[in-house]
Design an enzyme around this catalytic site. Sequence first.
Site, PDB file in Angstrom:
ATOM      1  N   LYS A 201       0.858  -1.182   0.000  1.00  0.00           N
ATOM      2  CA  LYS A 201       0.000   0.000   0.000  1.00  0.00           C
ATOM      3  C   LYS A 201       0.891   1.227   0.000  1.00  0.00           C
ATOM      4  O   LYS A 201       1.709   1.414   0.900  1.00  0.00           O
ATOM      5  CB  LYS A 201      -0.894  -0.012   1.232  1.00  0.00           C
ATOM      6  CG  LYS A 201      -1.759   1.242   1.350  1.00  0.00           C
ATOM      7  CD  LYS A 201      -2.737   1.120   2.500  1.00  0.00           C
ATOM      8  CE  LYS A 201      -3.518   2.399   2.678  1.00  0.00           C
ATOM      9  NZ  LYS A 201      -4.461   2.292   3.803  1.00  0.00           N
ATOM     10  N   LYS A 254      -2.124  -1.371  -3.936  1.00  0.00           N
ATOM     11  CA  LYS A 254      -3.033  -0.236  -3.843  1.00  0.00           C
ATOM     12  C   LYS A 254      -2.234   1.053  -3.842  1.00  0.00           C
ATOM     13  O   LYS A 254      -1.243   1.127  -3.135  1.00  0.00           O
ATOM     14  CB  LYS A 254      -3.816  -0.374  -2.542  1.00  0.00           C
ATOM     15  CG  LYS A 254      -4.691   0.789  -2.205  1.00  0.00           C
ATOM     16  CD  LYS A 254      -5.232   0.612  -0.818  1.00  0.00           C
ATOM     17  CE  LYS A 254      -5.963   1.897  -0.482  1.00  0.00           C
ATOM     18  NZ  LYS A 254      -6.367   1.939   0.883  1.00  0.00           N
TER      19      LYS A 254
HETATM   20  C1  PBG Z   1      -7.517   3.120   5.697  1.00  0.00           C
HETATM   21  C2  PBG Z   1      -7.689   3.036   4.252  1.00  0.00           C
HETATM   22  C3  PBG Z   1      -7.518   4.057   3.325  1.00  0.00           C
HETATM   23  C4  PBG Z   1      -7.984   3.536   2.129  1.00  0.00           C
HETATM   24  C5  PBG Z   1      -8.378   2.232   2.349  1.00  0.00           C
HETATM   25  N1  PBG Z   1      -8.161   1.931   3.669  1.00  0.00           N
HETATM   26  C6  PBG Z   1      -7.065   5.429   3.495  1.00  0.00           C
HETATM   27  C7  PBG Z   1      -5.695   5.783   3.856  1.00  0.00           C
HETATM   28  O1  PBG Z   1      -4.799   4.951   3.930  1.00  0.00           O
HETATM   29  O2  PBG Z   1      -5.509   6.973   4.112  1.00  0.00           O
HETATM   30  C8  PBG Z   1      -8.066   4.295   0.842  1.00  0.00           C
HETATM   31  C9  PBG Z   1      -9.139   3.860  -0.078  1.00  0.00           C
HETATM   32  C10 PBG Z   1      -9.468   4.811  -1.163  1.00  0.00           C
HETATM   33  O3  PBG Z   1      -8.835   5.864  -1.330  1.00  0.00           O
HETATM   34  O4  PBG Z   1     -10.409   4.508  -1.902  1.00  0.00           O
HETATM   35  N2  PBG Z   1      -6.691   2.801   6.378  1.00  0.00           N
END
Ligand code: PBG
Length: 330
Positions: A201, A254
């Site tokens: 991520k 992601k």
């Molecule tokens: C939370 C999380 C996030 C997303 C998914 N889980 C936000 C972040 O890390 O700030 C982002 C999903 C999206 O932007 O559609 N922890």
Amino acid sequence: MPDTPGSLALTRRFRRLRRSESIRALVRETRLSPDMFVLPLFVCEGTGVRREVGSMPGVFNLAVDEAVREASAARAAGVRGVLLFGLPAHKDDVGSASADPKAPVQSAVRALKREVPDLVVITDVCLCEYTDHGHCGILADREIVNDLTVEHLVRAAVSHAEAGADIVAPSDMMDGRVGAIRRALDARGFEQVAIMSYAAKYCSAFYGPFRDAAASAPAFGDRRSHQMDPANADEALREVGQDIEEGADIVMVKPALPYLDVIRRVKDTFSYPTAAYQVSGEYAMLKAAARNGWIDEERAMLETLTAIRRAGADIVITYYAREAARLARR
Ligand code: PBG
């Protein structure tokens, strides 16, 4: 003027297989199927609530009853799974509501397993929606303490499993959380609950609209101390490899479109069930351009989803899941 036959002595003419939709369909390499889509849902307190997210047209904060309605409609369109995020009524510095059996996510899991039993229910496990400071963990001196945070994530994951979740999906990027969650689930008889790890991520600007939807923007600083540097791809393989060793059943990359190379490398390296998340900013960009009449939304949506699939994703998490499933089924 038509081409004169034999004017070029070509052995291969690629255009032969592009002449009609029927021929193109015969040789198409990448297909979309409703089976691969997962729809994220933002669940809030109350009943009958259906509040559109400003930066994400067509995406709503939903009370449990409305989330069930949305999920049933998605299932009817062919979508297999939903990914739940919670908007608790109360936030504190340790994100207590994340493990509350009566909080929106846990309530929605129970309602969905009752009302739409064949839908796969996946829960996001992170503290950022639950902490008053908006960070993904427990702070000491404005820094996230890894191992203490993992203890809280474990509690949240166990409460999701107790509510009936099929898959828990830790998205926090703390070290060691997959193994800790696996051990805790097994110790409580939840060895059948799977883990989909947000393994690679990235620290991305494309989460902006999500933080609007989940009210989870950090009060100070950013997420660079735990989310990955967008410049790194070898490191993504180390992250994914480690999560697989710790017991992840599905690994995720992601965001999706800016990281197609990473999706491909993860799939080729590990041959593991691989998910990609087309995040809020990717969705918002398409929506905004389409609303201005600058792109054809349906074509752009299908093109991006096809690209993510072509890169190697088995599962695609997308706010377009319902529309995409409907179109993929035709
Ligand atoms: C939370 C999380 C996030 C997303 C998914 N889980 C936000 C972040 O890390 O700030 C982002 C999903 C999206 O932007 O559609 N922890």
